[in-house]
Design an enzyme around this catalytic site. Structure first.
Site, PDB file in Angstrom:
ATOM      1  N   LYS A   1       0.852  -1.212   0.000  1.00  0.00           N
ATOM      2  CA  LYS A   1       0.000   0.000   0.000  1.00  0.00           C
ATOM      3  C   LYS A   1       0.877   1.248   0.000  1.00  0.00           C
ATOM      4  CE  LYS A   1      -1.622   1.435   4.160  1.00  0.00           C
ATOM      5  NZ  LYS A   1      -1.211   2.803   4.547  1.00  0.00           N
ATOM      6  N   ASN A   2       1.896   1.241   0.855  1.00  0.00           N
ATOM      7  CA  ASN A   2       2.668   2.477   1.045  1.00  0.00           C
ATOM      8  C   ASN A   2       3.640   2.758  -0.096  1.00  0.00           C
ATOM      9  OD1 ASN A   2       1.235   2.923   3.320  1.00  0.00           O
ATOM     10  ND2 ASN A   2       2.825   2.246   4.755  1.00  0.00           N
TER      11      ASN A   2
ATOM     12  N   ARG B   1      -3.907  10.118   5.290  1.00  0.00           N
ATOM     13  CA  ARG B   1      -2.742  10.965   5.522  1.00  0.00           C
ATOM     14  C   ARG B   1      -1.924  11.183   4.245  1.00  0.00           C
ATOM     15  NH1 ARG B   1       0.439  14.182   8.910  1.00  0.00           N
ATOM     16  NH2 ARG B   1       2.613  13.761   8.423  1.00  0.00           N
TER      17      ARG B   1
ATOM     18  N   CYS C   1      -4.824   7.740  10.008  1.00  0.00           N
ATOM     19  CA  CYS C   1      -4.920   7.100  11.319  1.00  0.00           C
ATOM     20  C   CYS C   1      -4.442   8.068  12.386  1.00  0.00           C
ATOM     21  CB  CYS C   1      -4.057   5.848  11.352  1.00  0.00           C
ATOM     22  SG  CYS C   1      -4.803   4.451  10.517  1.00  0.00           S
TER      23      CYS C   1
ATOM     24  N   ARG D   1       0.308  14.649  13.765  1.00  0.00           N
ATOM     25  CA  ARG D   1       1.051  14.295  12.550  1.00  0.00           C
ATOM     26  C   ARG D   1       1.154  15.542  11.674  1.00  0.00           C
ATOM     27  NH1 ARG D   1      -1.223   8.660  10.292  1.00  0.00           N
ATOM     28  NH2 ARG D   1       0.676   8.733   9.037  1.00  0.00           N
ATOM     29  N   PRO D   2       2.069  16.458  12.063  1.00  0.00           N
ATOM     30  CA  PRO D   2       2.204  17.705  11.305  1.00  0.00           C
ATOM     31  C   PRO D   2       2.772  17.459   9.907  1.00  0.00           C
ATOM     32  CG  PRO D   2       3.909  17.551  12.988  1.00  0.00           C
ATOM     33  CD  PRO D   2       3.055  16.338  13.153  1.00  0.00           C
TER      34      PRO D   2
ATOM     35  N   ASP E   1       4.843  19.951   8.588  1.00  0.00           N
ATOM     36  CA  ASP E   1       5.814  21.053   8.493  1.00  0.00           C
ATOM     37  C   ASP E   1       7.015  20.712   7.612  1.00  0.00           C
ATOM     38  OD1 ASP E   1       6.266  19.177  10.576  1.00  0.00           O
ATOM     39  OD2 ASP E   1       7.787  20.466  11.463  1.00  0.00           O
ATOM     40  N   LEU E   2       7.502  19.461   7.704  1.00  0.00           N
ATOM     41  CA  LEU E   2       8.684  19.097   6.911  1.00  0.00           C
ATOM     42  C   LEU E   2       8.362  19.116   5.411  1.00  0.00           C
ATOM     43  CD1 LEU E   2       9.994  16.118   9.113  1.00  0.00           C
ATOM     44  CD2 LEU E   2      10.849  18.464   9.073  1.00  0.00           C
TER      45      LEU E   2
ATOM     46  N   ASP F   1       5.087   0.201  11.894  1.00  0.00           N
ATOM     47  CA  ASP F   1       3.858  -0.449  11.412  1.00  0.00           C
ATOM     48  C   ASP F   1       3.773  -1.920  11.836  1.00  0.00           C
ATOM     49  OD1 ASP F   1       3.279   1.938  10.228  1.00  0.00           O
ATOM     50  OD2 ASP F   1       3.736   1.309   8.187  1.00  0.00           O
TER      51      ASP F   1
ATOM     52  N   ARG G   1      -8.271  -0.709   4.870  1.00  0.00           N
ATOM     53  CA  ARG G   1      -7.390   0.329   4.322  1.00  0.00           C
ATOM     54  C   ARG G   1      -6.043  -0.244   3.899  1.00  0.00           C
ATOM     55  NH1 ARG G   1      -7.515   5.696   7.833  1.00  0.00           N
ATOM     56  NH2 ARG G   1      -6.081   6.158   6.158  1.00  0.00           N
TER      57      ARG G   1
HETATM   58  C1  EPZ Z   1       4.463   6.685   6.429  1.00  0.00           C
HETATM   59  O1  EPZ Z   1       3.695   7.706   7.039  1.00  0.00           O
HETATM   60  C2  EPZ Z   1       3.541   5.486   6.299  1.00  0.00           C
HETATM   61  N1  EPZ Z   1       2.414   5.862   5.470  1.00  0.00           N
HETATM   62  C3  EPZ Z   1       3.076   5.042   7.671  1.00  0.00           C
HETATM   63  O2  EPZ Z   1       2.295   3.876   7.522  1.00  0.00           O
HETATM   64  C4  EPZ Z   1       4.309   4.700   8.516  1.00  0.00           C
HETATM   65  O3  EPZ Z   1       3.893   4.375   9.821  1.00  0.00           O
HETATM   66  C5  EPZ Z   1       5.262   5.891   8.560  1.00  0.00           C
HETATM   67  O4  EPZ Z   1       5.594   6.315   7.211  1.00  0.00           O
HETATM   68  C6  EPZ Z   1       6.548   5.603   9.304  1.00  0.00           C
HETATM   69  O5  EPZ Z   1       7.187   4.497   8.714  1.00  0.00           O
HETATM   70  C7  EPZ Z   1       2.522   5.826   4.152  1.00  0.00           C
HETATM   71  O6  EPZ Z   1       3.568   5.526   3.600  1.00  0.00           O
HETATM   72  C8  EPZ Z   1       1.308   6.139   3.361  1.00  0.00           C
HETATM   73  P1  EPZ Z   1       6.519  10.035   8.524  1.00  0.00           P
HETATM   74  P2  EPZ Z   1       4.221   9.204   7.090  1.00  0.00           P
HETATM   75  O7  EPZ Z   1       6.367  11.312   7.790  1.00  0.00           O
HETATM   76  O8  EPZ Z   1       4.882   9.510   5.801  1.00  0.00           O
HETATM   77  C9  EPZ Z   1       6.644  13.199  12.117  1.00  0.00           C
HETATM   78  C10 EPZ Z   1       0.423   2.497   7.881  1.00  0.00           C
HETATM   79  O9  EPZ Z   1      -0.074   1.941   8.877  1.00  0.00           O
HETATM   80  N2  EPZ Z   1       6.547  14.244  11.077  1.00  0.00           N
HETATM   81  O10 EPZ Z   1       7.780   9.277   8.371  1.00  0.00           O
HETATM   82  O11 EPZ Z   1       3.104  10.036   7.530  1.00  0.00           O
HETATM   83  C11 EPZ Z   1       5.313  12.483  12.271  1.00  0.00           C
HETATM   84  O12 EPZ Z   1       4.431  13.220  13.070  1.00  0.00           O
HETATM   85  C12 EPZ Z   1       0.922   3.926   7.946  1.00  0.00           C
HETATM   86  O13 EPZ Z   1       0.519   1.942   6.772  1.00  0.00           O
HETATM   87  C13 EPZ Z   1       6.648  15.555  11.436  1.00  0.00           C
HETATM   88  O14 EPZ Z   1       6.830  15.902  12.602  1.00  0.00           O
HETATM   89  O15 EPZ Z   1       5.297   9.065   8.231  1.00  0.00           O
HETATM   90  C14 EPZ Z   1       5.713  11.158  12.862  1.00  0.00           C
HETATM   91  O16 EPZ Z   1       5.859  11.266  14.243  1.00  0.00           O
HETATM   92  C15 EPZ Z   1       0.606   4.600   9.218  1.00  0.00           C
HETATM   93  N3  EPZ Z   1       6.512  16.521  10.462  1.00  0.00           N
HETATM   94  C16 EPZ Z   1       7.080  10.904  12.224  1.00  0.00           C
HETATM   95  O17 EPZ Z   1       7.525  12.172  11.720  1.00  0.00           O
HETATM   96  C17 EPZ Z   1       6.288  16.195   9.151  1.00  0.00           C
HETATM   97  O18 EPZ Z   1       6.168  17.101   8.318  1.00  0.00           O
HETATM   98  C18 EPZ Z   1       7.053   9.899  11.096  1.00  0.00           C
HETATM   99  O19 EPZ Z   1       6.242  10.363  10.059  1.00  0.00           O
HETATM  100  C19 EPZ Z   1       6.205  14.837   8.797  1.00  0.00           C
HETATM  101  C20 EPZ Z   1       6.332  13.879   9.780  1.00  0.00           C
END
Ligand code: EPZ
Length: 417
Positions: A22-23, A92, A116, A121-122, A124-125, A306, A398
């Site tokens: 999916k991801n 998301r 979810c 889950r900001p 900002d990055l 995950d 999902r």
């Molecule tokens: C991806 O989410 C996956 N989703 C998530 O899978 C997975 O848990 C996650 O990566 C971590 O491996 C998809 O690929 C669609 P991140 P993503 O940006 O991209 C913080 C599932 O169950 N952060 O790496 O949203 C954030 O809050 C899902 O399949 C910021 O602070 O993950 C979190 O604490 C759930 N600012 C951490 O980084 C930002 O701008 C990791 O988020 C972006 C992220």
């Protein structure tokens, strides 16, 4: 909404094929917006999140049709730069469409994404990185408007955290930007490599995906491509957990074992025996599971967040103490409350949970709170004595393609009602 009825403590046996990731599929569908011509994407799982991505593409005027696990996507007729709130809230990863629409059209309007609830889950990055590339972005009452007065330009971007979504957004936007973009502290997940592989087939110039530093030389145009989505490593971890808690012997086909680097040792620590050969895992659970020890989630190549919920389900019935430290998301323990109803012994505070294995779990009525948590409840239901009823509230669908049918094909008693 569907409920699952599980009759626990039945041994699983047989072989299954792993679904596509999916991801990986989601960012690749967003990236098709950069291309001219037809894209043929094979091995796309049938999931509600993928349906949302297809709806976004269609809303924007693109054509996207499914033939089994193959999606045909042609984005030539894109005629809108606004993604409505109703679609953005569905998941998301809808935020990945921001970089894609912006790169293609020079402007984009979206609202803050849903997904979810795993703590704050900001984005900002994502936004800061696109700003570095020349985007002017305003946020007002949850709506994000972006435009690029001089087009997108290559930039040096050092991510404060290796965010998967932000890395994907930058790679997509930078592929059509003027000049070179260098991302340091980039996410290294296999899904990032799959996205870069797809874009390179379309004519992009991306190197270093899967390493901490990714270099993208912007090109003027991209064409469509044929691509095969990688298998889903998290579904593999879930199926292995299901086999582990039922003392079973199963075979999982279509696996890329290199993607399971941090996952396989946890199962071995629990006493499971895995033989991995040519895309096939032969998995044998022991009579009695041992604690997998310490599970500390970190970005790839560390233990994936995950896979934490299904591994916690395993630890409930493993002899000894298992300590979980969730470093990626602030709040990813919704499944604990449901496990306690089944007779589990867990103490948790903040990002740490300590599980003392018990000799028996009891079938219960459970309610899922997020996607991977719902899969973990299924694993616990398979381990429990008696019947478990899970209100999946749409979460399971999902990310898991017909998990009930997959487990039934392995002789499990899992029925959707
Ligand atoms: C991806 O989410 C996956 N989703 C998530 O899978 C997975 O848990 C996650 O990566 C971590 O491996 C998809 O690929 C669609 P991140 P993503 O940006 O991209 C913080 C599932 O169950 N952060 O790496 O949203 C954030 O809050 C899902 O399949 C910021 O602070 O993950 C979190 O604490 C759930 N600012 C951490 O980084 C930002 O701008 C990791 O988020 C972006 C992220």
């Amino acid at each position: 909404m569907a409920k699952l009825l599980i009759e626990g403590q039945r041994k699983l046996r047989g072989e299954v094929s792993l679904q596509g990731s999916k991801n990986s599929t989601l960012p690749i569908l967003a990236a098709t917006l950069l291309t001219e011509g037809e894209n043929v994407i094979h091995n796309c799982p049938c999931l509600s999140d993928i349906d949302v991505a297809i709806s976004i593409l269609r809303y924007l005027g693109c054509s996207a049709t499914r033939h089994g696990h193959t999606l045909l996507v042609d984005t030539c007729n894109l005629n809108d730069t606004h993604i409505p709130d109703s679609l953005m809230r569905e998941m998301r990863s809808s935020v990945i469409f921001l970089g894609a629409v912006l790169a293609r059209c020079g402007r984009a309007r979206i609202s803050l994404p849903g997904g979810c609830e795993l703590g704050p889950r900001p984005v900002d990055l994502h936004l800061d990185s696109l700003r570095k590339m020349g985007a002017v972005i305003t946020e007002h009452h949850g709506e994000i408007r972006a435009h690029t007065p001089r087009g997108l330009e290559g930039a040096r971007i050092a991510l404060a955290f290796p965010s998967v979504g932000a890395t994907e957004n930058i790679i997509i936007a930078a592929s059509l930007a003027k000049g070179t973009t260098v991302i340091t502290n980039a996410a290294r997940e296999p899904e990032i490599v799959d996205l870069a592989d797809y874009l390179n087939k379309c004519g992009a110039m991306i190197s270093g995906a899967g390493d901490g530093t990714v270099v993208i030389e912007g090109v003027e145009r991209l064409h469509g491509a044929v691509h095969n989505i990688i298998p889903d490593r998290i579904v593999a971890a879930t199926l292995m957990s299901a086999a582990a808690v039922t003392g079973s012997h199963i075979v999982i086909n279509d696996v890329i074992s290199a993607h399971l680097g941090a996952i396989i040792p946890a199962f071995e620590e629990a006493g499971c025996r895995l033989s991995v050969k040519e895309g096939r895992i032969d998995f044998k659970a022991p009579q009695k599971l041992r604690s997998p020890g310490l599970i500390r989630t970190t970005p790839y190549p560390g233990f994936p967040t995950d896979a934490q919920p299904p591994l916690m389900a395993l630890s409930l019935v493993a002899e000894g103490t298992t300590v979980f430290v969730e470093t990626v998301f602030e709040s990813r323990y919704k499944h604990i409350g449901e496990f306690l109803r089944m007779g589990a012994n867990i103490k948790s505070e903040g990002r740490v949970a300590v599980v003392e294995g018990v000799s028996k779990l009891y079938g219960s009525k459970l309610k899922a709170g997020d996607l991977r948590g719902s899969a973990a409840l299924v694993v616990a239901g398979l381990a429990a004595q008696g019947k478990t009823e899970i209100d999946t509230t749409g979460y399971l669908e999902r990310g898991y393609e017909e998990l009930d049918a997959v487990l039934s094909s392995l002789d499990g008693s899992v029925r959707k009602v």
